[in-house]
Design a protein around this motif. Structure first.
Motif, mmCIF file in Angstrom:
data_model
loop_
_atom_site.group_PDB
_atom_site.id
_atom_site.type_symbol
_atom_site.label_atom_id
_atom_site.label_comp_id
_atom_site.label_asym_id
_atom_site.label_seq_id
_atom_site.Cartn_x
_atom_site.Cartn_y
_atom_site.Cartn_z
ATOM 1 N N ARG A 7 0.848 -1.203 0.000
ATOM 2 C CA ARG A 7 0.000 0.000 0.000
ATOM 3 C C ARG A 7 0.878 1.245 0.000
ATOM 4 N N ALA A 8 0.699 2.067 -1.007
ATOM 5 C CA ALA A 8 1.461 3.307 -1.143
ATOM 6 C C ALA A 8 0.592 4.499 -0.755
ATOM 7 N N LYS A 9 1.088 5.300 0.169
ATOM 8 C CA LYS A 9 0.465 6.587 0.513
ATOM 9 C C LYS A 9 1.162 7.616 -0.367
ATOM 10 N N LEU A 10 0.394 8.275 -1.210
ATOM 11 C CA LEU A 10 0.954 9.190 -2.197
ATOM 12 C C LEU A 10 0.799 10.644 -1.775
ATOM 13 N N LYS A 11 1.685 11.459 -2.314
ATOM 14 C CA LYS A 11 1.544 12.898 -2.115
ATOM 15 C C LYS A 11 0.250 13.346 -2.794
ATOM 16 N N GLU A 12 -0.355 14.373 -2.235
ATOM 17 C CA GLU A 12 -1.619 14.872 -2.762
ATOM 18 C C GLU A 12 -1.496 15.176 -4.259
ATOM 19 N N GLY A 13 -2.450 14.691 -5.035
ATOM 20 C CA GLY A 13 -2.500 14.960 -6.467
ATOM 21 C C GLY A 13 -1.622 14.050 -7.323
ATOM 22 N N MET A 14 -0.971 13.061 -6.732
ATOM 23 C CA MET A 14 -0.043 12.206 -7.472
ATOM 24 C C MET A 14 -0.627 10.848 -7.868
ATOM 25 N N LEU A 15 -1.874 10.578 -7.509
ATOM 26 C CA LEU A 15 -2.456 9.263 -7.769
ATOM 27 C C LEU A 15 -2.484 8.925 -9.254
ATOM 28 N N GLU A 16 -2.937 9.832 -10.086
ATOM 29 C CA GLU A 16 -3.052 9.528 -11.523
ATOM 30 C C GLU A 16 -1.691 9.248 -12.152
ATOM 31 N N LYS A 17 -0.681 9.998 -11.790
ATOM 32 C CA LYS A 17 0.678 9.762 -12.299
ATOM 33 C C LYS A 17 1.192 8.406 -11.823
ATOM 34 N N TYR A 18 0.937 8.078 -10.560
ATOM 35 C CA TYR A 18 1.342 6.795 -10.003
ATOM 36 C C TYR A 18 0.676 5.656 -10.777
ATOM 37 N N ILE A 19 -0.618 5.756 -11.008
ATOM 38 C CA ILE A 19 -1.343 4.731 -11.756
ATOM 39 C C ILE A 19 -0.763 4.575 -13.161
#
Length: 97
Positions: A7-19
């Motif tokens: 489980r990765a906790k991402l910086k705010e607004g980074m979910l789409e780039k991570y995906i």
């Protein structure tokens, strides 16, 4: 069998780039010997719902296969790409009994 929940906790607004980065790497992982399942998911409810988290659910034939996976060049590249996007990672490795 070995099961992994990463489980990765991402910086705010980074979910789409991570995906995007994850989806590009998933075919590499699925092609690895010993990989039975490698699926990315995001929260959709429950007690720990977080819009800035993504979770890999993995299933490997053995610990040796998981270890080999973690040592591949494509996983080294993946870690380089996603490290700046993450706050933390929680890794749980389970063995069937």
């Amino acid at each position: 069998m070995i099961y992994v929940i990463a489980r990765a906790k991402l910086k705010e607004g980074m979910l789409e780039k991570y995906i995007e980065i994850c989806k590009a790497n998933i075919p590499n992982v699925l092609a690895e010997e010993g990989c039975i399942m490698y699926q990315l998911a995001t929260d959709c409810g429950g007690t720990e719902t977080d819009p800035d988290c993504a979770t890999f659910v993995e299933w490997w034939e053995s610990q040796a296969h998981l270890d080999a996976h973690l040592a591949t060049p494509h996983m080294a590249r993946f870690r380089e790409q996603v490290t700046p996007l993450r706050i933390s990672t929680k890794l749980q490795i389970l063995k069937s009994v």
